[in-house]
Structure formats: structure tokens, C-alpha cells
Design a protein around this motif. Sequence first.
Motif, PDB file in Angstrom:
ATOM      1  N   SER A  77       0.830  -1.204   0.000  1.00 20.77           N
ATOM      2  CA  SER A  77       0.000   0.000   0.000  1.00 20.77           C
ATOM      3  C   SER A  77       0.868   1.259   0.000  1.00 20.77           C
ATOM      4  O   SER A  77       0.365   2.360  -0.281  1.00 20.77           O
ATOM      5  CB  SER A  77      -0.919   0.010   1.234  1.00 20.77           C
ATOM      6  N   ARG A  78       2.157   1.098   0.282  1.00 17.97           N
ATOM      7  CA  ARG A  78       3.097   2.232   0.305  1.00 17.97           C
ATOM      8  C   ARG A  78       4.002   2.248  -0.928  1.00 17.97           C
ATOM      9  O   ARG A  78       4.958   3.027  -0.980  1.00 17.97           O
ATOM     10  CB  ARG A  78       3.940   2.156   1.583  1.00 17.97           C
ATOM     11  N   SER A 103      -9.719   3.866  -7.047  1.00 19.11           N
ATOM     12  CA  SER A 103     -10.731   3.173  -6.244  1.00 19.11           C
ATOM     13  C   SER A 103     -10.123   2.168  -5.274  1.00 19.11           C
ATOM     14  O   SER A 103     -10.776   1.745  -4.316  1.00 19.11           O
ATOM     15  CB  SER A 103     -11.744   2.476  -7.162  1.00 19.11           C
ATOM     16  N   PHE A 104      -8.863   1.788  -5.504  1.00 18.56           N
ATOM     17  CA  PHE A 104      -8.194   0.846  -4.611  1.00 18.56           C
ATOM     18  C   PHE A 104      -7.531   1.547  -3.426  1.00 18.56           C
ATOM     19  O   PHE A 104      -7.018   0.881  -2.520  1.00 18.56           O
ATOM     20  CB  PHE A 104      -7.136   0.048  -5.381  1.00 18.56           C
ATOM     21  N   TYR A 105      -7.516   2.886  -3.446  1.00 12.03           N
ATOM     22  CA  TYR A 105      -6.835   3.646  -2.394  1.00 12.03           C
ATOM     23  C   TYR A 105      -7.819   4.601  -1.738  1.00 12.03           C
ATOM     24  O   TYR A 105      -8.410   5.454  -2.408  1.00 12.03           O
ATOM     25  CB  TYR A 105      -5.665   4.440  -2.982  1.00 12.03           C
ATOM     26  N   ASN A 109      -8.413  11.105  -4.349  1.00  8.48           N
ATOM     27  CA  ASN A 109      -9.660  11.678  -4.862  1.00  8.48           C
ATOM     28  C   ASN A 109      -9.454  12.254  -6.262  1.00  8.48           C
ATOM     29  O   ASN A 109      -8.374  12.147  -6.856  1.00  8.48           O
ATOM     30  CB  ASN A 109     -10.193  12.749  -3.904  1.00  8.48           C
ATOM     31  N   SER A 110     -10.481  12.886  -6.795  1.00  8.07           N
ATOM     32  CA  SER A 110     -10.431  13.411  -8.164  1.00  8.07           C
ATOM     33  C   SER A 110      -9.400  14.521  -8.309  1.00  8.07           C
ATOM     34  O   SER A 110      -8.808  14.688  -9.384  1.00  8.07           O
ATOM     35  CB  SER A 110     -11.816  13.911  -8.580  1.00  8.07           C
ATOM     36  N   LEU A 148       0.180   7.773  -8.343  1.00  7.40           N
ATOM     37  CA  LEU A 148      -1.140   8.247  -7.902  1.00  7.40           C
ATOM     38  C   LEU A 148      -1.348   8.177  -6.388  1.00  7.40           C
ATOM     39  O   LEU A 148      -1.828   9.147  -5.786  1.00  7.40           O
ATOM     40  CB  LEU A 148      -2.231   7.458  -8.630  1.00  7.40           C
ATOM     41  N   PRO A 149      -0.998   7.068  -5.717  1.00 13.34           N
ATOM     42  CA  PRO A 149      -1.248   7.002  -4.270  1.00 13.34           C
ATOM     43  C   PRO A 149      -0.192   7.714  -3.427  1.00 13.34           C
ATOM     44  O   PRO A 149      -0.154   7.536  -2.213  1.00 13.34           O
ATOM     45  CB  PRO A 149      -1.251   5.498  -3.997  1.00 13.34           C
TER      46      PRO A 149
END
Length: 244
Positions: A77-78, A103-105, A109-110, A148-149
Amino acid sequence: MSTIIEVDRLSKLYRNNRGIRDIHLKLHQGDVYGLLGPNGAGKTTLLKLITGLIQADQGNVCLFGEQMENSFERAMSRVGCMIESADFYDYVSANQYLSLIASFYPNVNSNRITEMLQEVGLDRYQNEKIKHFSTGMKQKLALAAALLPNPELVILDEPTNGLDIEGIVLFRNVVKRRAAEKGTTFLISSHMIHELEQLCNRVGILFNGGMMVEGDVSALLQGTPTLEQYYIEQLQSAKKGDPT
């Protein structure tokens, strides 16, 4: 300084006897580490083992101080990664694709999607279907998905394939900025040795599945003008001593 990746005695051999053997590797926070080696040396295998895409024959991988086998989901997740050619749904737009990834994180957001499209230079094409993208545009989209995350560790396999000069400079600036400002750690496999020389503070050279040499770029290049020349000299020396 925090240890981000620690690889100990890692081995994975395929039926053709290729793979990697007894790899030791350690990356610290903020490192930009370049992985070099000829085709078939084991670079992609090593990246797949670190990210859990394949299982090792022996050895251990620790991410963020924890054994991967005990904390895979928490560790990954990191992590953001782009390994081999990214797979896309060609019938969706760039914005829709990143929305699916988001959607997995829970914390993406947008606004973050818009920010990433701007950072990789795809904001003008956000509503265009991916099937109309060039190879370089798809590489940029894959980079956006990996970042992205807002990961602490980013693992990239040949990230500059298909990029034009402007795209390569953009990629270089993104990596440098994130490493310097956020302490993001990068592990990058690439044949673009001139880029790695500009980007990386450390490099490792794989040959026939083993880590031939690794260390700080500044230390390795003492007495050698370029990383390319150092690499060629090391490779030629290894081939002379290789009975195969």
C-alpha cells in the motif's frame, strides 16, 4: 536513515537456468537506485520478486523493515510500481483509468487524479480513449498510475521506453523533485544509462543473474569519465571470466 528495501540471499531460477542468484540489496529513504544489466541478466525478475509478483526459491525481501511474506498488503500500500508493459483498458479514457486505480486507495480523490495528469503532461488528453495514445503517452499514464497514491517507494521497469526527449526530461524532473522534496525512494531498471547517471545516487549492475557490482555512483566513477564507460568495462571484464 530509514531502510526502505532490504533483499537478502534472494534467488529465483527458471527452467532455462536463467533468473537471479544470491542477490543482496539495500535501499534507504530518498535513494534513486539504478539497476543496469544486459538483456536476460535478471533485472525484471528481481523487481517482480520485490513486489511479490513471483515467488522466490530462497531468500528474503523486507519492505519498510517488515518481511514481505508477513505484511504484503500493508507494505504494498506504500509502493507504486510499473513493471514491464502496462496493461490498459483501451476503451476508457485516461481520467477513467486513473479513477479505476484510485478506487483501490481510500485517500485518493479526483483532485489527485487531475494533479497527476498535469504532472505527467496528459491533462490535455484526459478524456481521450487510451486506444488512441502513442507508446510514450501510455508510458506517461503508467507513471501517473504508479505515483497516484503518493507512494514512499516507486519501482519502475524501463520507464522511459517510447518517450521523446521532452518526455524523458519530464520524467527526470519528476523523479528528482519527488526524491528531493518528499524523500521518495526510487528503484529504476533501465537501459538508458545516460539518464541513470543524471538521476541516480546509487547503481547496481546485474550479470548472469548475479550482482556484479553496486555502490554510490560518485565512488564507482572515480577514474572513469562516464557511467557508460564504467558499465562497459565491468561487463567486458565479467565476460572474459565467464566460461559460458
